[in-house]
Motif scaffolding. Sequence first.
Motif, PDB file in Angstrom:
ATOM      1  N   ALA A   1       3.391   5.877  -5.947  1.00  0.00           N
ATOM      2  CA  ALA A   1       3.230   5.528  -7.010  1.00  0.00           C
ATOM      3  C   ALA A   1       2.234   6.508  -7.746  1.00  0.00           C
ATOM      4  CB  ALA A   1       2.936   4.310  -7.748  1.00  0.00           C
ATOM      5  N   HIS A   2       1.159   6.757  -6.703  1.00  0.00           N
ATOM      6  CA  HIS A   2      -0.104   7.729  -7.112  1.00  0.00           C
ATOM      7  C   HIS A   2       0.074   9.031  -6.493  1.00  0.00           C
ATOM      8  CE1 HIS A   2      -1.339   3.681  -7.996  1.00  0.00           C
ATOM      9  NE2 HIS A   2      -2.254   4.349  -8.986  1.00  0.00           N
ATOM     10  N   GLY A   3       1.141   9.616  -6.215  1.00  0.00           N
ATOM     11  CA  GLY A   3       1.458  11.069  -5.756  1.00  0.00           C
ATOM     12  C   GLY A   3       1.481  11.206  -4.534  1.00  0.00           C
ATOM     13  N   GLY A   4       1.695  10.348  -3.590  1.00  0.00           N
ATOM     14  CA  GLY A   4       1.739  10.551  -2.226  1.00  0.00           C
ATOM     15  C   GLY A   4       3.246  11.004  -1.877  1.00  0.00           C
TER      16      GLY A   4
ATOM     17  N   SER B   1      -1.079  12.977   1.344  1.00  0.00           N
ATOM     18  CA  SER B   1      -1.551  12.663  -0.020  1.00  0.00           C
ATOM     19  C   SER B   1      -1.376  13.765  -0.699  1.00  0.00           C
ATOM     20  CB  SER B   1      -3.209  12.236   0.332  1.00  0.00           C
ATOM     21  OG  SER B   1      -3.667  13.606   0.985  1.00  0.00           O
ATOM     22  N   PRO B   2      -1.694  13.872  -2.024  1.00  0.00           N
ATOM     23  CA  PRO B   2      -1.597  14.903  -2.652  1.00  0.00           C
ATOM     24  C   PRO B   2      -2.549  16.115  -2.238  1.00  0.00           C
ATOM     25  CG  PRO B   2      -1.797  12.877  -4.132  1.00  0.00           C
ATOM     26  CD  PRO B   2      -2.037  12.497  -2.884  1.00  0.00           C
ATOM     27  N   ASP B   3      -3.497  15.877  -1.605  1.00  0.00           N
ATOM     28  CA  ASP B   3      -4.218  17.044  -0.934  1.00  0.00           C
ATOM     29  C   ASP B   3      -3.772  17.477   0.232  1.00  0.00           C
ATOM     30  OD1 ASP B   3      -5.351  15.099   0.648  1.00  0.00           O
ATOM     31  OD2 ASP B   3      -7.444  15.346   0.018  1.00  0.00           O
TER      32      ASP B   3
ATOM     33  N   ALA C   1       0.850  -1.354  -0.227  1.00  0.00           N
ATOM     34  CA  ALA C   1       0.096  -0.056  -0.040  1.00  0.00           C
ATOM     35  C   ALA C   1       0.921   1.313  -0.147  1.00  0.00           C
ATOM     36  CB  ALA C   1      -0.816  -0.105   1.275  1.00  0.00           C
ATOM     37  N   HIS C   2       1.999   1.135   0.692  1.00  0.00           N
ATOM     38  CA  HIS C   2       2.795   2.317   0.853  1.00  0.00           C
ATOM     39  C   HIS C   2       3.347   2.652  -0.463  1.00  0.00           C
ATOM     40  CE1 HIS C   2       5.716   5.064   3.081  1.00  0.00           C
ATOM     41  NE2 HIS C   2       6.565   4.765   2.174  1.00  0.00           N
ATOM     42  N   GLU C   3       4.031   1.522  -1.428  1.00  0.00           N
ATOM     43  CA  GLU C   3       4.334   1.800  -2.653  1.00  0.00           C
ATOM     44  C   GLU C   3       3.357   2.334  -3.581  1.00  0.00           C
ATOM     45  OE1 GLU C   3       7.633   1.818  -3.728  1.00  0.00           O
ATOM     46  OE2 GLU C   3       7.995   1.357  -1.380  1.00  0.00           O
ATOM     47  N   SER C   4       2.236   1.696  -3.521  1.00  0.00           N
ATOM     48  CA  SER C   4       1.240   2.213  -4.368  1.00  0.00           C
ATOM     49  C   SER C   4       0.691   3.464  -4.028  1.00  0.00           C
ATOM     50  CB  SER C   4      -0.116   1.352  -4.197  1.00  0.00           C
ATOM     51  OG  SER C   4      -1.349   1.642  -4.943  1.00  0.00           O
TER      52      SER C   4
END
Length: 56
Positions: free
Chosen positions: A19-22, A42-44, A13-16
Motif C-alpha cells: 500500500a505504500h509503494g512496495g 522498496s520504492p528505492d 506488514a506485507h500488505e502495508s
Amino acid sequence: MEIALVMENVYAAHESALAHGGMEISPPAHKPWGQVISYIRSPDGTLVELCTPIGT
C-alpha cells in the motif's frame, strides 16, 4: 542490498508495504522450518525480507 525485518504479523506488514509503494517479489509463505517469509522491493530498490522469528 537486502534487509530483513522480523515481526509477528508478516501478512499485515506485507500488505502495508504494498500500500505504500512496495513491489511484491514473493507473497507471504509458510516455510518448512516454521517461519512465514515474504519479499518486497522498496520504492528505492532495496530488497526487503519480512519474516517471523525462527521457531514461531
